[in-house]
Design a protein around this motif. Structure first.
Motif, PDB file in Angstrom:
ATOM      1  N   THR A  51       0.796  -1.226   0.000  1.00  0.00           N
ATOM      2  CA  THR A  51       0.000   0.000   0.000  1.00  0.00           C
ATOM      3  C   THR A  51       0.830   1.278   0.000  1.00  0.00           C
ATOM      4  OG1 THR A  51      -1.768  -1.217   1.095  1.00  0.00           O
ATOM      5  CG2 THR A  51      -1.896   1.179   1.173  1.00  0.00           C
ATOM      6  N   PRO A  52       1.992   1.336   0.666  1.00  0.00           N
ATOM      7  CA  PRO A  52       2.774   2.584   0.593  1.00  0.00           C
ATOM      8  C   PRO A  52       3.178   2.970  -0.825  1.00  0.00           C
ATOM      9  CG  PRO A  52       3.542   1.235   2.421  1.00  0.00           C
ATOM     10  CD  PRO A  52       2.589   0.391   1.628  1.00  0.00           C
ATOM     11  N   CYS A  53       3.126   2.005  -1.751  1.00  0.00           N
ATOM     12  CA  CYS A  53       3.517   2.277  -3.133  1.00  0.00           C
ATOM     13  C   CYS A  53       2.329   2.440  -4.069  1.00  0.00           C
ATOM     14  CB  CYS A  53       4.427   1.153  -3.635  1.00  0.00           C
ATOM     15  SG  CYS A  53       5.976   1.017  -2.724  1.00  0.00           S
ATOM     16  N   LEU A  54       1.121   2.566  -3.504  1.00  0.00           N
ATOM     17  CA  LEU A  54      -0.080   2.790  -4.301  1.00  0.00           C
ATOM     18  C   LEU A  54      -0.497   4.250  -4.204  1.00  0.00           C
ATOM     19  CD1 LEU A  54      -2.207  -0.309  -3.199  1.00  0.00           C
ATOM     20  CD2 LEU A  54      -0.628  -0.145  -5.142  1.00  0.00           C
ATOM     21  N   ASP A  55      -1.009   4.803  -5.298  1.00  0.00           N
ATOM     22  CA  ASP A  55      -1.523   6.165  -5.215  1.00  0.00           C
ATOM     23  C   ASP A  55      -2.988   6.121  -4.767  1.00  0.00           C
ATOM     24  OD1 ASP A  55      -3.265   5.866  -7.500  1.00  0.00           O
ATOM     25  OD2 ASP A  55      -1.624   6.405  -8.845  1.00  0.00           O
ATOM     26  N   ASN A  56      -3.546   7.280  -4.463  1.00  0.00           N
ATOM     27  CA  ASN A  56      -4.893   7.327  -3.901  1.00  0.00           C
ATOM     28  C   ASN A  56      -5.939   6.757  -4.850  1.00  0.00           C
ATOM     29  OD1 ASN A  56      -4.024   8.369  -1.496  1.00  0.00           O
ATOM     30  ND2 ASN A  56      -4.601  10.484  -1.956  1.00  0.00           N
ATOM     31  N   GLY A  57      -5.785   7.030  -6.141  1.00  0.00           N
ATOM     32  CA  GLY A  57      -6.730   6.489  -7.104  1.00  0.00           C
ATOM     33  C   GLY A  57      -6.718   4.976  -7.114  1.00  0.00           C
ATOM     34  N   GLU A  58      -5.533   4.381  -7.033  1.00  0.00           N
ATOM     35  CA  GLU A  58      -5.423   2.923  -7.008  1.00  0.00           C
ATOM     36  C   GLU A  58      -6.028   2.350  -5.737  1.00  0.00           C
ATOM     37  OE1 GLU A  58      -1.348   2.221  -9.615  1.00  0.00           O
ATOM     38  OE2 GLU A  58      -1.174   2.826  -7.502  1.00  0.00           O
ATOM     39  N   LYS A  59      -5.790   3.010  -4.608  1.00  0.00           N
ATOM     40  CA  LYS A  59      -6.380   2.540  -3.344  1.00  0.00           C
ATOM     41  C   LYS A  59      -7.905   2.541  -3.432  1.00  0.00           C
ATOM     42  CE  LYS A  59      -2.576   4.454  -0.611  1.00  0.00           C
ATOM     43  NZ  LYS A  59      -2.189   5.498   0.386  1.00  0.00           N
ATOM     44  N   GLU A  61      -9.809   2.402  -6.088  1.00  0.00           N
ATOM     45  CA  GLU A  61     -10.314   1.406  -7.034  1.00  0.00           C
ATOM     46  C   GLU A  61     -10.223   0.000  -6.449  1.00  0.00           C
ATOM     47  OE1 GLU A  61     -11.974  -0.389 -10.402  1.00  0.00           O
ATOM     48  OE2 GLU A  61     -12.113   1.604  -9.488  1.00  0.00           O
ATOM     49  N   LEU A  62      -9.150  -0.299  -5.721  1.00  0.00           N
ATOM     50  CA  LEU A  62      -9.047  -1.616  -5.087  1.00  0.00           C
ATOM     51  C   LEU A  62     -10.133  -1.800  -4.032  1.00  0.00           C
ATOM     52  CD1 LEU A  62      -5.186  -2.023  -4.713  1.00  0.00           C
ATOM     53  CD2 LEU A  62      -6.696  -3.484  -6.063  1.00  0.00           C
ATOM     54  N   MET A  63     -10.408  -0.750  -3.270  1.00  0.00           N
ATOM     55  CA  MET A  63     -11.455  -0.860  -2.253  1.00  0.00           C
ATOM     56  C   MET A  63     -12.825  -0.969  -2.910  1.00  0.00           C
ATOM     57  SD  MET A  63     -12.042  -1.162   0.900  1.00  0.00           S
ATOM     58  CE  MET A  63     -13.724  -1.661   1.273  1.00  0.00           C
ATOM     59  N   ARG A  64     -13.059  -0.204  -3.952  1.00  0.00           N
ATOM     60  CA  ARG A  64     -14.343  -0.277  -4.661  1.00  0.00           C
ATOM     61  C   ARG A  64     -14.557  -1.668  -5.226  1.00  0.00           C
ATOM     62  NH1 ARG A  64     -16.570  -0.895  -9.140  1.00  0.00           N
ATOM     63  NH2 ARG A  64     -14.565  -1.198 -10.210  1.00  0.00           N
ATOM     64  N   LEU A  65     -13.515  -2.208  -5.856  1.00  0.00           N
ATOM     65  CA  LEU A  65     -13.616  -3.525  -6.462  1.00  0.00           C
ATOM     66  C   LEU A  65     -13.786  -4.604  -5.396  1.00  0.00           C
ATOM     67  CD1 LEU A  65     -13.503  -5.264  -8.994  1.00  0.00           C
ATOM     68  CD2 LEU A  65     -11.002  -5.150  -8.895  1.00  0.00           C
ATOM     69  N   SER A  66     -13.098  -4.457  -4.280  1.00  0.00           N
ATOM     70  CA  SER A  66     -13.225  -5.434  -3.196  1.00  0.00           C
ATOM     71  C   SER A  66     -14.666  -5.506  -2.714  1.00  0.00           C
ATOM     72  CB  SER A  66     -12.295  -5.072  -2.040  1.00  0.00           C
ATOM     73  OG  SER A  66     -10.943  -5.096  -2.441  1.00  0.00           O
ATOM     74  N   ARG A  67     -15.291  -4.352  -2.529  1.00  0.00           N
ATOM     75  CA  ARG A  67     -16.682  -4.357  -2.068  1.00  0.00           C
ATOM     76  C   ARG A  67     -17.626  -4.895  -3.138  1.00  0.00           C
ATOM     77  NH1 ARG A  67     -18.515  -5.898   1.783  1.00  0.00           N
ATOM     78  NH2 ARG A  67     -17.766  -4.346   3.273  1.00  0.00           N
ATOM     79  N   GLU A  68     -17.349  -4.594  -4.387  1.00  0.00           N
ATOM     80  CA  GLU A  68     -18.174  -5.128  -5.474  1.00  0.00           C
ATOM     81  C   GLU A  68     -18.122  -6.651  -5.488  1.00  0.00           C
ATOM     82  OE1 GLU A  68     -17.253  -5.523 -10.078  1.00  0.00           O
ATOM     83  OE2 GLU A  68     -17.777  -3.455  -9.582  1.00  0.00           O
ATOM     84  N   LEU A  69     -16.936  -7.210  -5.307  1.00  0.00           N
ATOM     85  CA  LEU A  69     -16.758  -8.655  -5.336  1.00  0.00           C
ATOM     86  C   LEU A  69     -17.261  -9.329  -4.066  1.00  0.00           C
ATOM     87  CD1 LEU A  69     -13.164  -8.688  -6.846  1.00  0.00           C
ATOM     88  CD2 LEU A  69     -15.231  -9.499  -7.996  1.00  0.00           C
ATOM     89  N   CYS A  70     -17.296  -8.581  -2.970  1.00  0.00           N
ATOM     90  CA  CYS A  70     -17.640  -9.141  -1.660  1.00  0.00           C
ATOM     91  C   CYS A  70     -18.761  -8.330  -1.022  1.00  0.00           C
ATOM     92  CB  CYS A  70     -16.427  -9.126  -0.735  1.00  0.00           C
ATOM     93  SG  CYS A  70     -14.940  -9.866  -1.430  1.00  0.00           S
ATOM     94  N   TYR A  97     -16.356   3.621   0.293  1.00  0.00           N
ATOM     95  CA  TYR A  97     -16.511   2.375  -0.460  1.00  0.00           C
ATOM     96  C   TYR A  97     -16.990   1.214   0.411  1.00  0.00           C
ATOM     97  CZ  TYR A  97     -14.041   5.193  -3.815  1.00  0.00           C
ATOM     98  OH  TYR A  97     -13.675   6.220  -4.669  1.00  0.00           O
ATOM     99  N   GLY A  98     -17.443   1.519   1.616  1.00  0.00           N
ATOM    100  CA  GLY A  98     -18.128   0.520   2.416  1.00  0.00           C
ATOM    101  C   GLY A  98     -17.295  -0.488   3.168  1.00  0.00           C
ATOM    102  N   PRO A  99     -16.131  -0.129   3.708  1.00  0.00           N
ATOM    103  CA  PRO A  99     -15.431  -1.094   4.556  1.00  0.00           C
ATOM    104  C   PRO A  99     -16.203  -1.332   5.850  1.00  0.00           C
ATOM    105  CG  PRO A  99     -14.395   1.053   4.761  1.00  0.00           C
ATOM    106  CD  PRO A  99     -15.439   1.177   3.678  1.00  0.00           C
ATOM    107  N   ASP A 100     -15.956  -2.467   6.472  1.00  0.00           N
ATOM    108  CA  ASP A 100     -16.603  -2.777   7.743  1.00  0.00           C
ATOM    109  C   ASP A 100     -15.757  -2.348   8.934  1.00  0.00           C
ATOM    110  OD1 ASP A 100     -19.091  -4.528   6.983  1.00  0.00           O
ATOM    111  OD2 ASP A 100     -17.447  -5.172   5.692  1.00  0.00           O
ATOM    112  N   ALA A 101     -14.450  -2.225   8.731  1.00  0.00           N
ATOM    113  CA  ALA A 101     -13.549  -1.792   9.802  1.00  0.00           C
ATOM    114  C   ALA A 101     -12.267  -1.265   9.171  1.00  0.00           C
ATOM    115  CB  ALA A 101     -13.233  -2.949  10.759  1.00  0.00           C
ATOM    116  N   TYR A 102     -11.497  -0.552   9.989  1.00  0.00           N
ATOM    117  CA  TYR A 102     -10.219  -0.003   9.550  1.00  0.00           C
ATOM    118  C   TYR A 102      -9.084  -0.679  10.327  1.00  0.00           C
ATOM    119  CZ  TYR A 102     -13.196   3.779   7.783  1.00  0.00           C
ATOM    120  OH  TYR A 102     -14.171   4.501   7.135  1.00  0.00           O
ATOM    121  N   LEU A 103      -8.056  -1.094   9.603  1.00  0.00           N
ATOM    122  CA  LEU A 103      -6.845  -1.621  10.222  1.00  0.00           C
ATOM    123  C   LEU A 103      -5.835  -0.486  10.319  1.00  0.00           C
ATOM    124  CD1 LEU A 103      -5.336  -4.212  11.202  1.00  0.00           C
ATOM    125  CD2 LEU A 103      -4.430  -4.394   8.874  1.00  0.00           C
TER     126      LEU A 103
END
Length: 292
Positions: A51-59, A61-70, A97-103
């Motif tokens: 994650t430290p090497c991802l930009d905000n847009g990528e983060k 999109e990954l969260m959006r896609l994760s929620r779409e799939l799950c 994007y609908g996470p259930d909790a934050y780590l």
């Protein structure tokens, strides 16, 4: 704030790359594989995700896609940094994007005192719209969050769990023994899943389950069922994998194994580099022996 009770096995997902970009098709396949295996929850955008090497847009999109799939599976998204303002900015950004909790990891590099750690997490919890799981990994952060500090945090509304990767069994058992009802403890080290769950931990946030989800879930289910003989057998079979995942910095060996299995490329983003041949050889031997 919504109530959330997490138990069992969660996978700290990798982020697959191809030619410098995120391979979202590979990510979909990897997430679906976790769902088919019966994973209890998923953890996108953790350390294993680079994650430290991802930009905000990528983060996003990954969260959006994760929620779409799950749509129905709990998602615990990594948001922690070593800056309170940046951590809160991540919460605001990814909360859409609908996470259930934050780590939230113990702040790294700054080397805060125990009081600083407590006040940081208290401030995060007071400004978060979803539950917080604190993450203690001194090998990465340079600072250990003590059992006493963890137990102080357990009394703060909204802080529901700790992911413990200190490797200090005595410290973690102190937390398990003294934590209030409703506060969960997860192993952050695969090789300590069995002993910690046998002592009352609620599960594991696993790296190895990227590679062998059914087998790691099987270990967790055996402990949950009280079948310690079966759990010991499962653990014995998995020990080489647990060790192999860290022969180079995580997630280098994990990506090597998944590449050998045809799920993604072994590509990393700098400062991490692709696995060396010795790591590929080690991981091939491990996955062949596990029959996956």
């Amino acid at each position: 704030m919504p109530e959330l009770v997490l138990k069992g096995c969660g996978t700290a997902l990798i982020t697959p790359f191809r030619n410098g970009e995120i391979d979202y098709d590979a990510y979909r396949v990897l997430v679906r594989r976790q769902l088919e295996a019966g994973i209890d929850f998923l953890v996108p955008l953790g350390t294993t995700a680079e994650t430290p090497c991802l930009d905000n847009g990528e983060k996003c999109e990954l969260m959006r896609l994760s929620r779409e799939l799950c749509p129905d599976l709990p998602l615990v998204v990594g948001v922690g940094t070593n800056s309170l303002s940046q951590t809160l900015a991540n919460i605001r950004m990814l909360g859409e994007y609908g996470p259930d909790a934050y780590l939230v990891v113990v702040p790294y590099y700054n080397k805060p005192t125990q009081d600083g750690i407590y006040e940081y997490f208290k401030a995060v919890a007071e400004n978060a719209d979803r539950p917080i799981i604190a993450y203690n990994v001194p090998g990465r952060t340079g600072t250990n969050m003590t059992a006493a500090t963890t137990l102080r945090l357990a009394g703060i509304p909204g802080i529901i769990a700790v992911k413990e990767a200190s490797g200090n069994l005595a410290q973690i058992v102190d937390v398990i023994r003294e934590a209030p009802e409703g506060f969960s403890v997860f192993s952050g080290n695969d090789d300590q899943t069995l002993p910690l769950m046998a002592c009352g931990a609620d599960g594991v946030i696993s790296v190895a389950s990227n590679i062998a989800p059914e087998q790691v879930i099987g270990l967790v289910r055996a402990v949950q069922a009280g079948d310690l003989k079966a759990a010991a057998r499962a653990n014995s079979n998995l020990v080489p994998l647990f060790k192999g995942c860290f022969v180079e910095s995580n997630p280098i060996p994990v990506k090597a194994a998944l590449a050998l299995m045809g799920y993604c490329t072994p590509e990393m983003r700098l400062p991490l580099t692709k696995a060396g041949q010795a790591t590929f050889d080690t991981m091939k031997n491990i996955i062949d022996n596990l029959g996956i």
